[in-house]
Design a protein around this motif. Structure first.
Motif, short mmCIF file in Angstrom:
data_model
loop_
_atom_site.label_atom_id
_atom_site.label_comp_id
_atom_site.label_asym_id
_atom_site.label_seq_id
_atom_site.Cartn_x
_atom_site.Cartn_y
_atom_site.Cartn_z
N ALA A 111 6.42 -12.71 -12.37
CA ALA A 111 5.23 -13.46 -11.97
C ALA A 111 4.47 -12.79 -10.83
CB ALA A 111 5.63 -14.88 -11.55
N GLY A 112 4.96 -11.66 -10.36
CA GLY A 112 4.27 -10.94 -9.29
C GLY A 112 4.57 -11.46 -7.90
N LEU A 113 5.63 -12.23 -7.74
CA LEU A 113 5.96 -12.82 -6.45
C LEU A 113 7.07 -12.07 -5.72
CD1 LEU A 113 5.85 -16.62 -7.37
CD2 LEU A 113 4.07 -15.23 -6.32
N VAL A 114 7.80 -11.22 -6.41
CA VAL A 114 8.89 -10.46 -5.80
C VAL A 114 8.79 -9.02 -6.28
CG1 VAL A 114 11.39 -10.10 -5.86
CG2 VAL A 114 10.49 -12.38 -5.47
N ASP A 115 9.04 -8.10 -5.36
CA ASP A 115 9.11 -6.68 -5.68
C ASP A 115 10.56 -6.24 -5.50
OD1 ASP A 115 7.61 -4.04 -6.15
OD2 ASP A 115 8.86 -3.61 -4.39
N SER A 116 11.11 -5.54 -6.49
CA SER A 116 12.51 -5.13 -6.45
C SER A 116 12.61 -3.61 -6.53
CB SER A 116 13.29 -5.74 -7.62
OG SER A 116 13.22 -7.17 -7.58
N ARG A 117 13.39 -3.03 -5.63
CA ARG A 117 13.56 -1.58 -5.57
C ARG A 117 15.03 -1.25 -5.40
NH1 ARG A 117 8.76 1.83 -5.76
NH2 ARG A 117 7.18 0.27 -6.22
N ARG A 118 15.49 -0.19 -6.09
CA ARG A 118 16.87 0.25 -5.94
C ARG A 118 17.02 1.04 -4.64
NH1 ARG A 118 21.32 0.06 -8.51
NH2 ARG A 118 20.30 -0.93 -10.30
N ALA A 119 18.07 0.74 -3.88
CA ALA A 119 18.41 1.46 -2.66
C ALA A 119 19.89 1.80 -2.73
CB ALA A 119 18.11 0.61 -1.43
N LEU A 166 17.18 -4.11 -3.80
CA LEU A 166 16.65 -4.94 -2.72
C LEU A 166 15.37 -5.62 -3.18
CD1 LEU A 166 17.19 -2.64 0.40
CD2 LEU A 166 18.66 -4.48 -0.45
N HIS A 167 15.22 -6.89 -2.83
CA HIS A 167 14.08 -7.71 -3.24
C HIS A 167 13.26 -8.07 -2.01
CE1 HIS A 167 16.37 -8.19 -6.99
NE2 HIS A 167 17.41 -8.50 -6.22
N THR A 168 11.96 -7.98 -2.13
CA THR A 168 11.05 -8.36 -1.05
C THR A 168 9.89 -9.17 -1.61
OG1 THR A 168 9.80 -6.30 -1.28
CG2 THR A 168 11.56 -6.33 0.35
N ARG A 169 9.21 -9.88 -0.72
CA ARG A 169 8.00 -10.60 -1.12
C ARG A 169 6.86 -9.62 -1.40
NH1 ARG A 169 7.56 -14.80 3.91
NH2 ARG A 169 9.15 -16.31 3.31
N THR A 170 6.00 -9.99 -2.32
CA THR A 170 4.73 -9.31 -2.50
C THR A 170 3.68 -10.00 -1.62
OG1 THR A 170 4.00 -10.74 -4.31
CG2 THR A 170 5.33 -8.80 -4.90
N ARG A 206 0.84 -1.21 0.00
CA ARG A 206 0.00 0.00 0.00
C ARG A 206 0.87 1.26 0.00
NH1 ARG A 206 -5.04 -2.27 -1.01
NH2 ARG A 206 -5.38 -4.00 0.43
N ALA A 207 1.94 1.24 0.79
CA ALA A 207 2.83 2.41 0.84
C ALA A 207 3.48 2.65 -0.51
CB ALA A 207 3.88 2.21 1.93
N ARG A 208 3.91 1.58 -1.19
CA ARG A 208 4.50 1.74 -2.51
C ARG A 208 3.47 2.26 -3.51
NH1 ARG A 208 7.18 -3.13 -1.07
NH2 ARG A 208 5.73 -4.40 -2.28
N ARG A 209 2.21 1.80 -3.35
CA ARG A 209 1.16 2.25 -4.27
C ARG A 209 0.91 3.75 -4.11
NH1 ARG A 209 -3.29 -1.85 -4.04
NH2 ARG A 209 -1.79 -2.98 -5.34
N ILE A 210 1.03 4.26 -2.90
CA ILE A 210 0.88 5.70 -2.69
C ILE A 210 1.95 6.46 -3.47
CG2 ILE A 210 1.04 7.57 -1.00
CD1 ILE A 210 -0.20 5.66 1.06
N SER A 211 3.20 5.99 -3.38
CA SER A 211 4.29 6.68 -4.07
C SER A 211 4.19 6.55 -5.58
CB SER A 211 5.65 6.15 -3.58
OG SER A 211 5.81 4.78 -3.94
N ASP A 212 3.64 5.43 -6.06
CA ASP A 212 3.56 5.21 -7.50
C ASP A 212 2.33 5.85 -8.14
OD1 ASP A 212 5.88 3.75 -7.38
OD2 ASP A 212 4.87 1.79 -7.35
N ALA A 213 1.17 5.76 -7.46
CA ALA A 213 -0.09 6.16 -8.09
C ALA A 213 -0.85 7.23 -7.33
CB ALA A 213 -0.98 4.92 -8.29
#
Length: 323
Positions: free
Chosen positions: A296-304, A309-313, A160-167
């Motif tokens: 496949a929508g199972l991992v979210d990857s963000r540059r830091a 860095l990779h996290t679970r969805t 949800r927090a990422r969705r705020i920053s994206d959309a």
């Protein structure tokens, strides 16, 4: 239910986790398992302690549907632990306890109504009994699966927090549930038996995901609680409660051993090299598998900084059962 938001409120929208909210809906699930098929697997793991005096008392004051005493779920600001939630329950003022239980009196009848009246008549004793019952029921129903549940809740909040920053905030709010909409600086929640409109008055709006409450949203709107919306978390499936060994075996059959191990290891944000080290893979091989999982929508990857860095969805959290 309409929550009207001013400029200060919009900047103060935040997320929380409420063990108390999960507990009351776990009790309702046990009372009416036929209406929550996503929890049938968890329900079958429960022991005979459901006949305890503690569970009986919680069932009396919670009921099977509709309003429940607000003091059981009040003020879930931040990431509350079960111990912190219980400490808040110990400090519920007499007048708050009487007021909330008074609402339950008019929603009950017969022996149940009389028992609630007796609780109201002696709030000190009632508080002591309710705290003891809460502890007993927590240990029976949710303590064994709280690690899985808390990871699912945190994964939902992260998305949800990422969705705020994206959309944007409005787009995120509109995805909380089919009954939640954003219009003209107000968040509206469709409720079956309640209608009201409140000005958040600069206090903001608290958004709390739930694993156990999968059917619809609920709200808190009476002072001194913060305006709150409880909503069903993303990614809840009927296998969310499974033990680790069963999860790994099932994921291996579905994804292959390397990708299954990556999903299981991503319990926190990890770099590609850390993923490779934990799973015994070459960095290039780990990177390839992470790309497939991300697609496949199972991992979210963000540059830091210099790292990715990779996290679970929430979807992979559900597949991993929160492990």
């Amino acid at each position: 239910m309409e929550f009207r938001l001013g400029t200060t409120d919009i900047s103060a929208i935040r997320f929380g986790i409420s063990p108390g909210h999960e507990l009351v809906h776990a009790v309702r699930t046990v009372l009416r398992p036929q209406v929550v098929p996503l929890h049938w697997g968890w329900f079958r793991t429960l022991r005979d302690e459901l006949t305890s005096e503690g569970f009986r008392l919680m069932a009396v004051i919670i009921g099977v549907d509709g309003y429940m005493p607000d003091f059981l779920t009040a003020d879930p600001s931040g990431d509350l632990t079960p111990e912190e939630e219980l400490e808040q329950l110990r400090r519920v003022p007499d007048e708050r306890l009487r007021y909330d239980l008074g609402k339950m009196v008019i929603r009950s009848s017969g022996a149940r109504q009389q028992e609630i009246r007796e609780l109201i008549a002696d709030p000190d004793r009632a508080r002591t009994r309710i705290v003891a019952a809460w502890q007993t029921v927590w240990e029976t129903l949710l303590a064994p699966v709280w690690p899985q549940m808390s990871r699912l809740l945190r994964a939902d909040i992260a998305v949800r927090a990422r969705r705020i920053s994206d959309a944007g905030l409005g787009e995120m709010v509109a995805t909380l549930h089919s009954t939640v909409t954003w219009h003209d600086d107000a968040v509206r929640v469709q409720l079956p038996h309640y209608e009201a409109s409140i000005d958040c008055g600069g206090t903001g709006l608290l958004l709390v995901p739930s694993v156990m409450a999968t059917r619809r949203c609920s709200v808190l709107d009476e002072p001194p609680t913060h305006p709150t919306i409880f909503y069903p978390a993303h990614g809840i499936s009927e296998t969310w409660h499974r033990p680790t060994s069963d999860v790994l075996e099932a994921l291996t059959a579905l994804l292959g051993s390397a990708r299954a191990r990556l999903v299981m290891e991503l319990q926190r944000p990890l770099s590609t090299s850390e993923c490779a080290q934990l799973t015994g893979l070459a960095t290039s091989t780990a990177s390839h598998h992470l790309t497939v999982l991300r697609n496949a929508g199972l991992v979210d990857s963000r540059r830091a900084g210099a790292r990715v860095l990779h996290t679970r969805t929430p979807l992979s959290e559900a597949l991993a059962g929160g492990h």
